[in-house]
Design a protein around this motif. Structure first.
Motif, short mmCIF file in Angstrom:
data_model
loop_
_atom_site.label_atom_id
_atom_site.label_comp_id
_atom_site.label_asym_id
_atom_site.label_seq_id
_atom_site.Cartn_x
_atom_site.Cartn_y
_atom_site.Cartn_z
N PRO A 108 0.83 -1.20 0.00
CA PRO A 108 0.00 0.00 0.00
C PRO A 108 0.87 1.26 0.00
O PRO A 108 1.87 1.33 0.72
CB PRO A 108 -0.80 -0.12 1.30
CG PRO A 108 -0.77 -1.59 1.64
CD PRO A 108 0.56 -2.08 1.16
N ALA A 109 0.50 2.23 -0.78
CA ALA A 109 1.30 3.45 -0.90
C ALA A 109 1.56 4.13 0.43
O ALA A 109 2.66 4.67 0.63
CB ALA A 109 0.63 4.41 -1.88
N PRO A 110 0.60 4.16 1.38
CA PRO A 110 0.88 4.85 2.66
C PRO A 110 2.00 4.24 3.47
O PRO A 110 2.48 4.88 4.41
CB PRO A 110 -0.46 4.75 3.40
CG PRO A 110 -1.49 4.62 2.34
CD PRO A 110 -0.83 3.78 1.28
N TRP A 111 2.42 3.02 3.15
CA TRP A 111 3.53 2.42 3.88
C TRP A 111 4.88 2.97 3.43
O TRP A 111 5.87 2.83 4.16
CB TRP A 111 3.54 0.90 3.68
CG TRP A 111 2.41 0.17 4.34
CD1 TRP A 111 1.33 0.71 4.96
CD2 TRP A 111 2.26 -1.26 4.43
NE1 TRP A 111 0.51 -0.30 5.44
CE2 TRP A 111 1.05 -1.50 5.13
CE3 TRP A 111 3.01 -2.34 4.00
CZ2 TRP A 111 0.59 -2.80 5.39
CZ3 TRP A 111 2.57 -3.63 4.25
CH2 TRP A 111 1.37 -3.85 4.95
N LEU A 112 4.94 3.53 2.25
CA LEU A 112 6.21 3.94 1.67
C LEU A 112 6.67 5.30 2.19
O LEU A 112 5.87 6.15 2.56
CB LEU A 112 6.10 4.01 0.15
CG LEU A 112 5.85 2.69 -0.58
CD1 LEU A 112 5.57 2.95 -2.05
CD2 LEU A 112 7.04 1.74 -0.43
N VAL A 113 7.97 5.48 2.17
CA VAL A 113 8.60 6.77 2.45
C VAL A 113 9.52 7.09 1.27
O VAL A 113 10.35 6.26 0.90
CB VAL A 113 9.43 6.73 3.75
CG1 VAL A 113 10.20 8.04 3.94
CG2 VAL A 113 8.53 6.47 4.95
N PRO A 114 9.38 8.27 0.66
CA PRO A 114 10.36 8.64 -0.37
C PRO A 114 11.76 8.70 0.24
O PRO A 114 11.94 9.26 1.33
CB PRO A 114 9.88 10.03 -0.81
CG PRO A 114 8.46 10.12 -0.37
CD PRO A 114 8.36 9.30 0.88
N ILE A 115 12.72 8.12 -0.43
CA ILE A 115 14.08 8.19 0.09
C ILE A 115 14.53 9.65 0.05
O ILE A 115 14.57 10.28 -1.00
CB ILE A 115 15.03 7.30 -0.72
CG1 ILE A 115 14.64 5.83 -0.55
CG2 ILE A 115 16.49 7.52 -0.29
CD1 ILE A 115 15.49 4.86 -1.34
N PRO A 116 14.87 10.21 1.22
CA PRO A 116 15.20 11.65 1.25
C PRO A 116 16.58 11.94 0.66
O PRO A 116 17.43 11.05 0.55
CB PRO A 116 15.17 11.96 2.75
CG PRO A 116 15.45 10.66 3.42
CD PRO A 116 14.89 9.59 2.55
N ASP A 117 16.77 13.18 0.27
CA ASP A 117 18.09 13.61 -0.19
C ASP A 117 19.12 13.31 0.89
O ASP A 117 18.89 13.55 2.08
CB ASP A 117 18.08 15.11 -0.49
CG ASP A 117 17.22 15.46 -1.68
OD1 ASP A 117 16.91 14.56 -2.48
OD2 ASP A 117 16.84 16.65 -1.81
N GLY A 118 20.25 12.79 0.47
CA GLY A 118 21.29 12.40 1.42
C GLY A 118 21.38 10.91 1.60
O GLY A 118 22.36 10.40 2.19
#
Length: 337
Positions: A108-118
């Protein structure tokens, strides 16, 4: 039919068994995202699930792995597009939903976190659930008034995944860190991560009275049991103890004295279902101001899927240290994603 390789766990009439299998490629439903997984990791919970020595999985069979990082292949949610780097830790992975030990992961999309810069997929999984849990412990302690001026932070289970990341994070933020470890051969490594001192695991064994001399400004405890009870008796007034694990036992026998006379706080940390806004905030910290100075120094071993059974046994036998990084897709790894 396109298939992919996965490490799958079974519990049936033949008992517990797990290993590599070929599975049909999943297709995302409405609100789901299909991720090509590049890296995962091994956590204590993964070892318990993969060996059957802990009741972790709710349904069988399931693909193991509570961590994953990779690249979006197909998205049925407007928040993500093909090519986005994403990570997922906790939620239902390797509990009631297929986990990250596979070349493809549909969640499900709400489980994901965009990989942040860095960060990128590899560095995100050097941190993984262990790093996120260490960040959650720090957050809970900060919200409750923890500061370097209260005194040293004691970190137990220091050679494990959460412990080693916690050492690096707290040291970076100006805390004096004292590590507790039953592996004296790792003293130099622990000090290299930021520990000022390394104590044997029985260093607090004489702390038996309801209140002992106040030694620690706070603590991150991965062990539980009697060691956690000893810590409660030796933390300064208004200090915080982040309770993270139970490698030494689930029972806690202590008194209320530290809590009502010194105002010590015992803070539970459950990293599996942290709300998404806080989850994203903590990952942004891990990518920037809380990022350990040398992520590769945290790695104890880098594995492939076929190495998992050995790694599970070694972890449960206390023969591993640091973070165990798992390469899922060699081609993706070679591209540096």
């Amino acid at each position: 039919m396109q298939t992919y390789q996965a490490f799958r766990i079974h519990q049936d009439e033949n008992g517990h068994h797990a290993g590599l299998e070929r599975l049909p490629r999943p297709m995302p439903k409405a609100g789901e995202v299909l991720v090509r997984v590049a890296y995962s990791s091994v956590n204590y919970k993964d070892a318990l699930a993969g060996t059957g020595r802990g009741k972790i999985l709710r349904t069988f069979p399931l693909v193991g792995g509570i961590d994953a990082a990779g690249i979006v292949e197909q998205s049925n949610d407007r928040r993500y597009r093909a090519g986005d780097g994403v990570l997922v830790t906790g939620w239902g992975l390797s509990f009631d939903h297929d986990g990250g030990y596979a070349e493809w992961l549909c969640v499900p999309a709400p489980w994901l976190v965009p990989i942040p810069d860095g960060l990128e997929t590899r560095s995100a999984m050097v941190l993984g659930t262990a790093g996120f849990t260490a960040a959650l412990a720090l957050h809970r302690m900060h919200v409750n008034g923890q500061a370097p001026g209260l005194g040293p932070i004691l970190i137990t289970g220091a050679s494990g995944g959460v412990g080693c990341v916690a050492i690096a994070i707290f040291a970076r933020l100006g805390y004096e860190v004292v590590a507790v470890s039953g592996k004296p051969r790792l003293e130099a490594w622990l000090k290299g991560l930021g520990a000022s001192r390394v104590l044997e695991r029985d260093a607090l064994a004489d702390a038996k009275r309801p209140l002992e001399k106040a030694l620690w400004g706070g603590a991150v405890d991965n062990v539980g049991g009697e060691l956690l009870a000893q810590i409660t008796r030796t933390v300064v007034p208004r200090g915080n103890i982040a309770c993270v694990g139970l490698a030494g036992g689930a029972a806690l026998e202590t008194t209320v004295m530290p809590f009502i006379l010194r105002g010590v706080s015992l803070l539970g940390c459950n990293s599996a279902d942290v709300p998404q806004p806080l989850r994203t905030e903590l990952w942004e910290h891990l990518a920037a101001d809380w990022r350990p100075p040398d992520l590769d120094a945290l790695i104890g071993d880098t594995l492939d899927l076929e190495d998992l059974p050995r790694a599970f046994d070694e972890m449960l036998a206390g023969k591993t240290h640091g973070r165990l990084l798992v390469r899922i897709a060699r081609a993706a790894s070679e591209r540096g994603v």
